[in-house]
Write a protein that holds these residues in place. Structure first.
Motif, PDB file in Angstrom:
ATOM      1  N   SER A 132     140.318  71.258  96.186  1.00 17.83           N
ATOM      2  CA  SER A 132     141.193  70.322  95.614  1.00 17.83           C
ATOM      3  C   SER A 132     142.504  70.606  94.690  1.00 17.83           C
ATOM      4  O   SER A 132     143.412  70.058  94.627  1.00 17.83           O
ATOM      5  N   SER A 133     142.341  72.063  94.188  1.00 10.29           N
ATOM      6  CA  SER A 133     143.404  72.192  93.087  1.00 10.29           C
ATOM      7  C   SER A 133     144.503  72.975  93.688  1.00 10.29           C
ATOM      8  O   SER A 133     145.619  72.901  93.210  1.00 10.29           O
ATOM      9  N   VAL A 134     144.689  73.132  95.202  1.00  8.34           N
ATOM     10  CA  VAL A 134     145.690  73.757  95.978  1.00  8.34           C
ATOM     11  C   VAL A 134     146.858  72.822  96.107  1.00  8.34           C
ATOM     12  O   VAL A 134     146.296  71.522  96.713  1.00  8.34           O
ATOM     13  N   ARG A 135     147.902  72.948  95.807  1.00 11.03           N
ATOM     14  CA  ARG A 135     148.805  72.101  95.965  1.00 11.03           C
ATOM     15  C   ARG A 135     149.852  72.548  97.136  1.00 11.03           C
ATOM     16  O   ARG A 135     150.640  71.496  97.626  1.00 11.03           O
ATOM     17  N   CYS A 136     150.001  73.798  97.519  1.00 13.82           N
ATOM     18  CA  CYS A 136     150.410  73.958  98.817  1.00 13.82           C
ATOM     19  C   CYS A 136     150.365  75.538  98.953  1.00 13.82           C
ATOM     20  O   CYS A 136     149.790  76.326  98.561  1.00 13.82           O
ATOM     21  N   TYR A 191     148.238  77.700  94.552  1.00 14.29           N
ATOM     22  CA  TYR A 191     149.359  78.288  95.401  1.00 14.29           C
ATOM     23  C   TYR A 191     149.072  79.689  96.026  1.00 14.29           C
ATOM     24  O   TYR A 191     148.459  80.452  95.249  1.00 14.29           O
ATOM     25  N   SER A 192     149.210  79.761  97.202  1.00  9.87           N
ATOM     26  CA  SER A 192     148.788  81.011  97.851  1.00  9.87           C
ATOM     27  C   SER A 192     149.683  81.325  99.201  1.00  9.87           C
ATOM     28  O   SER A 192     150.414  80.116  99.621  1.00  9.87           O
ATOM     29  N   ALA A 193     149.962  82.397  99.545  1.00 10.52           N
ATOM     30  CA  ALA A 193     150.737  82.797 100.820  1.00 10.52           C
ATOM     31  C   ALA A 193     149.946  83.909 101.536  1.00 10.52           C
ATOM     32  O   ALA A 193     149.440  84.673 100.853  1.00 10.52           O
ATOM     33  N   GLY A 194     150.044  83.766 102.866  1.00  5.75           N
ATOM     34  CA  GLY A 194     149.404  84.598 103.775  1.00  5.75           C
ATOM     35  C   GLY A 194     149.961  84.284 105.250  1.00  5.75           C
ATOM     36  O   GLY A 194     150.785  83.512 105.242  1.00  5.75           O
ATOM     37  N   VAL A 195     149.377  84.987 106.143  1.00  3.76           N
ATOM     38  CA  VAL A 195     149.786  84.870 107.532  1.00  3.76           C
ATOM     39  C   VAL A 195     148.780  84.039 108.282  1.00  3.76           C
ATOM     40  O   VAL A 195     147.555  83.729 107.776  1.00  3.76           O
ATOM     41  N   PRO A 196     149.306  83.481 109.408  1.00  2.48           N
ATOM     42  CA  PRO A 196     148.349  82.350 109.907  1.00  2.48           C
ATOM     43  C   PRO A 196     146.933  82.678 110.455  1.00  2.48           C
ATOM     44  O   PRO A 196     146.046  81.998 110.281  1.00  2.48           O
ATOM     45  N   THR A 197     146.718  84.036 110.591  1.00  7.64           N
ATOM     46  CA  THR A 197     145.438  84.534 111.050  1.00  7.64           C
ATOM     47  C   THR A 197     144.466  84.178 109.914  1.00  7.64           C
ATOM     48  O   THR A 197     143.143  83.944 109.717  1.00  7.64           O
ATOM     49  N   VAL A 198     144.932  84.622 108.530  1.00 10.15           N
ATOM     50  CA  VAL A 198     144.277  84.427 107.344  1.00 10.15           C
ATOM     51  C   VAL A 198     143.811  82.895 107.093  1.00 10.15           C
ATOM     52  O   VAL A 198     142.581  82.480 106.951  1.00 10.15           O
ATOM     53  N   TRP A 199     144.845  81.977 107.544  1.00 12.83           N
ATOM     54  CA  TRP A 199     144.711  80.549 107.145  1.00 12.83           C
ATOM     55  C   TRP A 199     143.689  79.849 108.177  1.00 12.83           C
ATOM     56  O   TRP A 199     142.783  79.160 108.030  1.00 12.83           O
ATOM     57  N   MET A 200     143.599  80.741 109.435  1.00 16.15           N
ATOM     58  CA  MET A 200     142.707  80.214 110.423  1.00 16.15           C
ATOM     59  C   MET A 200     141.490  80.591 109.944  1.00 16.15           C
ATOM     60  O   MET A 200     140.209  79.749 110.161  1.00 16.15           O
ATOM     61  N   GLY A 201     140.934  81.872 109.662  1.00  8.58           N
ATOM     62  CA  GLY A 201     139.998  82.259 109.138  1.00  8.58           C
ATOM     63  C   GLY A 201     139.274  81.355 107.947  1.00  8.58           C
ATOM     64  O   GLY A 201     138.108  81.095 107.942  1.00  8.58           O
ATOM     65  N   ILE A 202     140.014  80.969 106.970  1.00  8.28           N
ATOM     66  CA  ILE A 202     139.762  80.374 105.750  1.00  8.28           C
ATOM     67  C   ILE A 202     139.383  78.759 106.107  1.00  8.28           C
ATOM     68  O   ILE A 202     138.130  78.226 105.864  1.00  8.28           O
ATOM     69  N   LYS A 251     145.220  66.938 107.003  1.00 10.52           N
ATOM     70  CA  LYS A 251     144.248  65.862 107.498  1.00 10.52           C
ATOM     71  C   LYS A 251     142.762  66.209 106.928  1.00 10.52           C
ATOM     72  O   LYS A 251     142.147  65.314 106.410  1.00 10.52           O
ATOM     73  N   GLU A 252     142.421  67.336 107.122  1.00 10.89           N
ATOM     74  CA  GLU A 252     140.927  67.589 107.086  1.00 10.89           C
ATOM     75  C   GLU A 252     140.958  68.123 105.328  1.00 10.89           C
ATOM     76  O   GLU A 252     139.657  67.951 104.799  1.00 10.89           O
ATOM     77  N   LEU A 253     141.727  68.649 104.898  1.00  7.62           N
ATOM     78  CA  LEU A 253     141.686  69.312 103.491  1.00  7.62           C
ATOM     79  C   LEU A 253     142.570  68.658 102.534  1.00  7.62           C
ATOM     80  O   LEU A 253     142.458  68.828 101.219  1.00  7.62           O
ATOM     81  N   GLY A 254     143.467  68.015 102.933  1.00  9.75           N
ATOM     82  CA  GLY A 254     144.617  67.141 102.003  1.00  9.75           C
ATOM     83  C   GLY A 254     145.652  68.332 101.448  1.00  9.75           C
ATOM     84  O   GLY A 254     146.119  68.133 100.172  1.00  9.75           O
ATOM     85  N   ILE A 255     145.844  69.452 102.123  1.00 12.01           N
ATOM     86  CA  ILE A 255     146.697  70.596 101.731  1.00 12.01           C
ATOM     87  C   ILE A 255     147.899  70.627 102.551  1.00 12.01           C
ATOM     88  O   ILE A 255     147.722  70.931 103.564  1.00 12.01           O
ATOM     89  N   PRO A 256     149.212  70.613 101.846  1.00 14.53           N
ATOM     90  CA  PRO A 256     150.265  70.791 102.601  1.00 14.53           C
ATOM     91  C   PRO A 256     150.469  72.158 102.772  1.00 14.53           C
ATOM     92  O   PRO A 256     150.379  72.898 101.908  1.00 14.53           O
ATOM     93  N   MET A 257     150.915  72.684 104.123  1.00 14.53           N
ATOM     94  CA  MET A 257     151.113  73.966 104.435  1.00 14.53           C
ATOM     95  C   MET A 257     152.509  73.974 104.958  1.00 14.53           C
ATOM     96  O   MET A 257     152.966  73.367 105.841  1.00 14.53           O
ATOM     97  N   TYR A 258     153.203  74.878 104.449  1.00 13.48           N
ATOM     98  CA  TYR A 258     154.639  75.485 104.834  1.00 13.48           C
ATOM     99  C   TYR A 258     154.986  76.820 105.609  1.00 13.48           C
ATOM    100  O   TYR A 258     154.136  77.583 105.321  1.00 13.48           O
ATOM    101  N   GLN A 259     155.732  76.796 106.365  1.00 12.49           N
ATOM    102  CA  GLN A 259     156.184  77.880 107.098  1.00 12.49           C
ATOM    103  C   GLN A 259     157.355  78.666 106.311  1.00 12.49           C
ATOM    104  O   GLN A 259     158.214  78.118 105.662  1.00 12.49           O
ATOM    105  N   GLY A 260     157.202  79.974 106.185  1.00  8.15           N
ATOM    106  CA  GLY A 260     157.972  80.845 105.915  1.00  8.15           C
ATOM    107  C   GLY A 260     158.665  81.995 106.785  1.00  8.15           C
ATOM    108  O   GLY A 260     157.583  82.157 107.724  1.00  8.15           O
TER     109      GLY A 260
END
Length: 538
Positions: free
Chosen positions: A290-294, A265-276, A312-321
């Motif tokens: 594959s360990s990431v659940r959300c 589990y991790s939390a960050g801003v969209p620019t971080v997720w774009m970079g990752i 689709k590409e990583l199998g990781i669900p991402m949610y908006q806060g």
């Protein structure tokens, strides 16, 4: 029922009781440091004793100027649990803003990471109330510094007792002090009470995205801003493994930590997720994620294309806060309802990219400019008002700004939003970022979400520019993927909008830039873009 104060101390005590052997991992200046919750608790006690020895009185302010690491975690508990106030100083503010907030907060002591010494040294002579600096480092000797009364953190706590009688006191007592990221004017101070943080973290423990004891939690959101969204408190309380990414982390560092520590589990801003995402795509097979659940994204609108790419590409669900400095911060989280679980295609990702449902414990309203409620029909726009136990009461030592921030007891967020019949909020824009063209509103956020879906676009921001006939018109600033720089034209970008937004919404101009300027917390700085446009430097 008992008259029982809701204090951060109880989070710390429970963590030690149920998860004493749980691991805390900190990417430090000279490698990766590991210790247990039990050892963290003992060091928290030593730090509290050291603060006593230094003569820091109850309710006095102590500054932290630091990254996400284990020593900052110890400050998160030792300072408020011993009835002092931790002022988390945003390291990315301008020098004049840093001087303002440190003096405004009247910090007596500042704890500082060693790599941030040059920045603090450059302003130290303008901080007359600061008596001492505590340097947080793994080095055995004091780094070269011009700071007065400098002491090593490890020397400060060495020899202190590893038990401490943390006191009971009023739950309304201030625990942390944070300042807004100052998109306009000087930063404003927000006091976070023990009660407010306790209830905010209790909310964070439940629901679809609630932290679990089995989680490996890596807070990317900074501990120097908005309490790292409550993760250090909630993770300690529930007993999850904690991973802190340390000084100046890059996408590569995040990916390595996810892989090696099996982050869930991790939390960050969209620019971080774009970079990752970009780093993972550039290094196929290099990391096991594959360990990431959300993942939770906040701070600015989450592009639907990013949600889709992660799943689709990583199998990781991402949610908006969604939240603000003034709200501790979390107020809305987007998650699909049971009846939405089987949705497919664009509708599935559209729902996940919405701002979301109001979290349990808060109330909301949408009102027009006259303060009248607007209908929840998914179309009518109104300013979002909030109230609840972790929403600020007033700005610290700023009665004028406090009066402006409230309407009949409700906090004015400054965000314009719609609400649909399913209870999903959609933030349309900040009031200052909405574009009024020919008497009609255009949402810069909606335009950004569309253009971010272009396969060759890495980042994009939309701003309003003056127009002689239409009052304002949108233009879009675009960062292309490196491999697309020579093959994507302005016409290609404008054509991409066709059929996706109303014709009159399509921007008048596309400006290709090497990067979008960011705020101190990683959001796109539209204020800077507007200034650059006006000066002709864009």
């Amino acid at each position: 029922m008992m008259d029982y104060p809701l204090l951060i101390r109880s989070m710390l005590e429970r963590g030690r009781l149920v998860a004493a052997d749980q691991e805390i991992v900190s990417r430090d200046f000279r490698g990766v440091m590991r210790y247990t919750v039990r050892e963290m608790y003992e060091r928290v006690c030593q730090l509290a004793h050291a603060l006593d020895r230094l003569g820091i009185e109850p309710n006095e302010h102590i500054g932290s100027f630091a990254w996400n690491n284990h020593r900052h975690l110890e400050l998160y508990f030792a300072v408020p649990c011993s009835q002092r106030v931790l002022h988390t100083i945003n390291i990315r503010l301008f020098a004049e803003q840093l001087v303002y907030i440190i003096n405004h907060a009247e910090d007596r002591i500042i704890f500082i990471d060693e790599d941030l010494l040059p920045l603090m040294e450059s302003i130290a002579d303008k901080l007359p109330l600061v008596e001492r600096f505590i340097i947080m480092t793994d080095a055995q000797e004091m780094p070269a510094t011009t700071l007065k009364n400098a002491t090593l953190y490890e020397e400060l706590i060495r020899g202190e007792m590893t038990e401490y009688a943390f006191p009971d006191f009023d739950e309304w007592t201030t625990a942390l002090l944070g300042y807004t990221s100052a998109t306009t004017g000087m930063p404003k101070g927000v006091e976070y009470s023990h009660r407010g943080l306790f209830l905010h973290c209790m909310m964070a423990l439940v629901g679809e995205l609630g932290v679990r004891e089995s989680d490996v939690s890596m807070p990317i959101v900074p501990m120097f801003h908005v309490n790292a969204w409550g993760r250090p408190f909630a993770d300690t309380w529930i007993g999850a493994k904690q991973v802190y990414p340390g000084s100046r982390p890059t996408a590569k560092d995040f990916c390595e930590l996810i892989d090696h520590e099996r982050v869930t589990y991790s939390a960050g801003v969209p620019t971080v997720w774009m970079g990752i995402l970009q780093h993972l795509k550039s290094n196929p097979g290099a990391y096991d994620v594959s360990s990431v659940r959300c993942l939770l994204s906040g701070g600015s609108a989450l592009p639907q294309s990013l949600v889709e790419a992660y799943e689709k590409e990583l199998g990781i669900p991402m949610y908006q806060g969604y939240g603000q400095t003034e709200t501790s911060p979390i107020t809305f989280i987007s998650y699909p309802k049971k009846k939405h679980q089987n949705l497919q295609g664009a509708e599935r990702y559209r729902i996940r990219a919405k701002t979301g449902h109001i979290v349990p414990g808060l109330e909301m309203r949408l009102v027009d400019p006259d303060g009248n409620p607007v209908p929840y029909d998914g179309k009518s726009m109104g300013e979002l008002l909030l109230r609840g136990p972790w929403v600020l009461r007033s700005y610290y030592k700023d009665p004028e700004k406090s009066r402006e921030a409230f309407l009949n007891g409700w906090f004015r967020t400054g965000d314009i939003a719609t609400m649909d019949s399913e209870g999903y909020l959609q933030v349309v824009d900040r009031t200052r970022d909405l574009i009024k063209s020919g008497g009609e509103w255009i949402s810069s956020v909606d335009l950004e979400n569309v253009v971010m879906g272009h396969p060759e676009v890495l980042e994009a921001a939309v701003i309003a520019v003056p127009h002689e006939r239409w009052q304002e018109r949108p233009i879009v600033c675009v960062v292309l993927r490196p491999e697309a720089v020579d093959r994507v034209s302005k016409e290609d970008i404008l054509q991409y909008f066709e059929g996706r937004v109303a014709k009159w919404w399509i921007p008048d101009e596309v400006i290709f830039v090497s990067e979008i300027p960011k705020t101190s917390v990683g959001k796109f700085s539209k204020k800077t873009l507007r200034e650059q446009y006006q000066s002709g430097s864009l």
